[in-house]
Design a protein around this motif. Structure first.
Motif, short mmCIF file in Angstrom:
data_model
loop_
_atom_site.label_atom_id
_atom_site.label_comp_id
_atom_site.label_asym_id
_atom_site.label_seq_id
_atom_site.Cartn_x
_atom_site.Cartn_y
_atom_site.Cartn_z
N GLY A 184 7.57 67.03 36.99
CA GLY A 184 7.98 65.64 36.98
C GLY A 184 8.89 65.31 35.83
N ALA A 185 8.59 65.87 34.66
CA ALA A 185 9.40 65.60 33.47
C ALA A 185 10.79 66.22 33.61
CB ALA A 185 8.71 66.14 32.23
N GLU A 186 10.88 67.40 34.21
CA GLU A 186 12.17 68.09 34.31
C GLU A 186 13.00 67.63 35.49
OE1 GLU A 186 14.04 72.63 34.53
OE2 GLU A 186 11.86 72.33 34.34
N LEU A 236 4.09 63.77 38.95
CA LEU A 236 5.44 64.10 39.39
C LEU A 236 6.40 62.91 39.30
CD1 LEU A 236 4.35 66.14 42.52
CD2 LEU A 236 5.77 67.08 40.68
N ARG A 237 5.83 61.75 39.01
CA ARG A 237 6.61 60.51 38.99
C ARG A 237 7.17 60.23 40.39
NH1 ARG A 237 10.93 61.83 34.74
NH2 ARG A 237 11.42 59.58 34.81
N GLY A 238 6.25 60.33 41.37
CA GLY A 238 6.64 60.16 42.76
C GLY A 238 6.71 58.71 43.18
N GLY A 280 25.77 70.92 49.61
CA GLY A 280 25.80 69.82 48.66
C GLY A 280 24.46 69.47 48.05
N LEU A 281 23.40 70.17 48.41
CA LEU A 281 22.06 69.95 47.85
C LEU A 281 21.75 71.01 46.80
CD1 LEU A 281 20.08 69.32 51.17
CD2 LEU A 281 21.06 67.59 49.66
N GLU A 282 20.99 70.62 45.81
CA GLU A 282 20.47 71.60 44.86
C GLU A 282 18.98 71.78 45.15
OE1 GLU A 282 21.02 72.82 40.27
OE2 GLU A 282 20.48 70.72 40.61
N ILE A 283 18.61 72.98 45.53
CA ILE A 283 17.24 73.28 45.91
C ILE A 283 16.65 74.23 44.87
CG2 ILE A 283 15.76 74.27 47.69
CD1 ILE A 283 17.83 73.39 49.76
N THR A 284 15.52 73.83 44.31
CA THR A 284 14.92 74.57 43.20
C THR A 284 13.50 74.99 43.55
OG1 THR A 284 16.21 73.25 41.63
CG2 THR A 284 14.35 74.48 40.75
N ALA A 285 13.19 76.25 43.32
CA ALA A 285 11.82 76.75 43.45
C ALA A 285 11.06 76.39 42.17
CB ALA A 285 11.81 78.25 43.66
N THR A 286 9.94 75.74 42.32
CA THR A 286 9.14 75.33 41.17
C THR A 286 7.73 75.89 41.30
OG1 THR A 286 8.90 73.21 42.34
CG2 THR A 286 10.43 73.28 40.49
N PHE A 325 -2.79 71.43 38.79
CA PHE A 325 -2.58 72.10 37.49
C PHE A 325 -1.58 71.28 36.70
CE2 PHE A 325 0.99 73.27 39.88
CZ PHE A 325 1.88 74.07 39.20
N ASP A 326 -1.47 71.59 35.40
CA ASP A 326 -0.61 70.78 34.54
C ASP A 326 0.87 71.02 34.79
OD1 ASP A 326 -0.28 73.27 33.39
OD2 ASP A 326 -1.30 72.76 31.51
N GLY A 327 1.19 71.97 35.65
CA GLY A 327 2.58 72.20 35.99
C GLY A 327 3.24 71.02 36.68
N TYR A 328 2.44 70.17 37.35
CA TYR A 328 3.04 69.02 38.02
C TYR A 328 3.68 68.06 37.02
CZ TYR A 328 0.92 70.47 42.40
OH TYR A 328 0.58 71.17 43.52
N ALA A 329 3.04 67.84 35.89
CA ALA A 329 3.61 66.97 34.87
C ALA A 329 4.91 67.56 34.34
CB ALA A 329 2.61 66.76 33.74
#
Length: 380
Positions: free
Chosen positions: A280-282, A317-319, A229-235, A273-277
């Motif tokens: 967070g957005a996605e 990341l909007r944590g 029931g979880l969606e796990i995504t590699a980022t 790196f800018d990948g965190y933003a």
């Protein structure tokens, strides 16, 4: 004459005994080192290699970061080996690290549940909506292919690996020894039934260690897999990989763990790196972020975050709640043992970031985190 003959016999016997002792020592070393070749892991081949070659992160025979990085930056006048041996940093706690056994899970509605149990270094359990996800489990005494050499634990695991609750998924961020440990994987293979979710190529290591193919899920960045029931995504992450002489033959990643209502993020190892933003957005906002704060140095600034950068990443990341990992357990850098969390605490207060710093084994209820009490300062 008799005395000379006795002397010759004694010398001959001495040579034989020394030879036998030498053979015994070599046999002992061979026995201790018997698992080293296996611990180095597997190599990509066949369908696994073909899939890796199709990844946008793979070219010229290896995986790459989104931006150019260097794993070591030379600094004129600085000798890292001399600093390692003779440096004045306090790289170990002065008294034992306090350990706790996880408290009983709160009786909250499973749909709202989100708890974190940090076992030390990066090994962490996410309890989310009634499911359990284990991150980068390392229970061995050393993070090394050998039981004789390599960084040794500064505290014991707060619970035995056989005491872990039933797991729904096991996530690996990359194949370095302090995140992917052969004896731990083999123990989990027999004590748990959960699948291993890993970045591209890391499945080759698991395959060599006997993990069946149906329990290995390999993902590229931005790929997802549903389990329990979880969606796990590699980022994305900004790091590197390798267990032997070959570098970057497998991918590294961060992870998003999303339930129906709750979300958690884990950095793995990464520079800022800018990948965190973008993540967070996605995928954000996140109820909790598990952020790497230790093992940094100005000699490798692009592959491990400084504590202040980890706060930057958390904001990107909007944590919600910030829980630090990757510190306190293994001595992997030249900074003081407690420096990462001291710097983090100061930065979090300055920027009004919600922070929880659990003792190893302490369960953190994300919606009701314990107040930061500076427990590490008493043992630093």
């Amino acid at each position: 004459m008799a005395r000379a003959q006795n002397t010759d016999v004694e010398r001959s016997l001495g040579r034989r005994m020394r030879g036998a002792a030498g053979l015994a020592a070599l046999a002992g070393l061979a026995w201790v080192a018997r698992d080293v070749p296996a611990a180095l892991g597997g190599r990509l081949s066949g369908a696994r290699a073909e899939r890796a070659a199709r990844s946008p992160q793979f070219h010229d025979g290896t995986f790459h970061n989104q931006a150019g990085t260097r794993t070591m930056v030379a600094e004129p006048g600085r000798n890292l080996l001399r600093e390692l041996i003779f440096g004045k940093q306090k790289r170990r706690p002065t008294t034992p690290v306090p350990l706790l056994r996880p408290s009983e899970r709160a009786g909250a509605d499973a749909a709202d549940e989100l708890n974190i149990v940090w076992y030390g270094h990066a090994s962490t359990l996410i309890e989310i909506e009634g499911r359990r996800v284990l991150l980068d489990p390392v229970w061995s005494e050393r993070c090394s292919p050998s039981g004789l050499v390599g960084p040794r634990r500064l505290h014991e695991p707060p619970v035995g690996i056989d005491e872990l609750p039933p797991l729904d998924a096991i996530l690996i961020s990359h194949d370095h020894y302090d995140h992917l440990d052969m004896p731990t994987v083999r123990a989990l293979l027999t004590s748990q039934s959960a699948p291993f979710l890993v970045p591209l190529g890391v499945g080759a290591h698991l395959d060599r260690w006997g993990v069946p193919a149906e329990r290995i899920i390999e993902l590229d960045w931005s790929e997802s897999h549903r389990v329990a029931g979880l969606e796990i995504t590699a980022t994305a992450a900004q790091h590197f990989s390798g267990r032997g002489l070959r570098r970057d033959g497998t991918l590294w990643s961060s992870w998003v763990v999303a339930g129906t209502r709750r979300k958690a993020f884990y950095t793995g190892d990464s520079g800022y790196f800018d990948g965190y933003a973008a993540i967070g957005a996605e995928h954000g906002p996140f109820d909790v972020t598990l952020m790497q704060i230790g093992a940094y140095d100005r000699a490798w600034p692009t592959i491990h975050m400084f504590p202040e950068e980890a706060v930057d990443a958390h904001v990107d990341l909007r944590g919600g709640l910030f829980v630090p990992v990757h510190w306190a357990t293994f001595n992997l850098a030249l900074h003081d043992w407690s420096e990462p969390v001291d710097r983090l605490w100061a930065e979090a207060k300055a920027r009004d970031v919600r922070l929880a710093v659990p003792r190893p084994g302490e369960r953190v209820v994300v919606d009701e985190p314990p107040a930061v009490d500076g427990w590490w300062q008493a043992v630093a």
